[in-house]
Enzyme design. Sequence first.
Site, mmCIF file in Angstrom:
data_model
loop_
_atom_site.group_PDB
_atom_site.id
_atom_site.type_symbol
_atom_site.label_atom_id
_atom_site.label_comp_id
_atom_site.label_asym_id
_atom_site.label_seq_id
_atom_site.Cartn_x
_atom_site.Cartn_y
_atom_site.Cartn_z
ATOM 1 N N SER A 30 -3.727 -4.015 -1.088
ATOM 2 C CA SER A 30 -3.439 -5.251 -0.364
ATOM 3 C C SER A 30 -4.013 -5.273 1.043
ATOM 4 C CB SER A 30 -1.920 -5.484 -0.304
ATOM 5 O OG SER A 30 -1.265 -4.380 0.307
ATOM 6 N N GLY A 67 -0.956 -3.990 -4.256
ATOM 7 C CA GLY A 67 -0.059 -3.096 -4.977
ATOM 8 C C GLY A 67 -0.744 -1.958 -5.696
ATOM 9 N N ASN A 96 -0.147 2.838 -1.001
ATOM 10 C CA ASN A 96 0.995 2.651 -1.902
ATOM 11 C C ASN A 96 1.472 3.976 -2.494
ATOM 12 O OD1 ASN A 96 1.356 -0.258 -1.803
ATOM 13 N ND2 ASN A 96 -0.642 -0.384 -2.789
ATOM 14 N N ASP A 177 6.420 -8.112 7.470
ATOM 15 C CA ASP A 177 6.801 -6.909 6.726
ATOM 16 C C ASP A 177 6.491 -5.627 7.484
ATOM 17 O OD1 ASP A 177 4.041 -6.644 6.520
ATOM 18 O OD2 ASP A 177 3.959 -7.179 4.400
ATOM 19 N N HIS A 180 1.307 -5.107 6.727
ATOM 20 C CA HIS A 180 -0.004 -5.727 6.565
ATOM 21 C C HIS A 180 -0.500 -6.344 7.870
ATOM 22 C CE1 HIS A 180 1.707 -5.623 2.462
ATOM 23 N NE2 HIS A 180 0.451 -5.337 2.131
#
Length: 204
Positions: A30, A67, A96, A177, A180
């Site tokens: 991402s 993801g 991730n 979040d 990012h």
Amino acid sequence: MPLRSIATFFVMLLFMSAAQAATILVWGDSLSAGYGLKPGEAWPTLLQTRLEEKGFRHTVVNASVSGETSAGGRSRLPAALERHKPDIVILELGANDGLRGLKPQLLAENLEAMIAASREAGARVLLIGMQMPPNYGPAYTRRFAQAFDEVAKAQQVPLVPFLMEGFADQPERFLADGIHPTADAQPLVLDTVWNGLEPMLGKR
């Protein structure tokens, strides 16, 4: 010059032009797919613009998937290499894995396998490193970051140590979040990647 000779000349020019063009495959998660951003804001799109501005005949293919893990990227890569036939692979995977607490050794194995597959397909690799936030503990964060460095040295590929170098400690550069980078931070990401990529591009 006879008409046939002129036609042959232009065909050769077209062939040489096509031969000089090259493909850069961005293989990431991402952080490269543009999560939370508008179309055209992610750093791979900015990379295409910079290449054109600087006179490089490269096409950027962004096949990043939000993801994605190193294991998932490893399983999907052979088909992407066959389809796009890249000259350069920008390998940006591992974040991730770290968030899920994957053993760094397994991450390293997956990265090495993707580097090997890329080389077998005739592509050079730029490895992008990642770091974990301090709440994952000093031992894990240190070992995680070392995995990228060790793979780069063992496989003799160039390494960008940290994708978010220079602004990881600036909350305003991240979406809500906290993971990012925002649109405003994408040029900073591009500059970091560019430092590792430019020496691989060759002549304009």
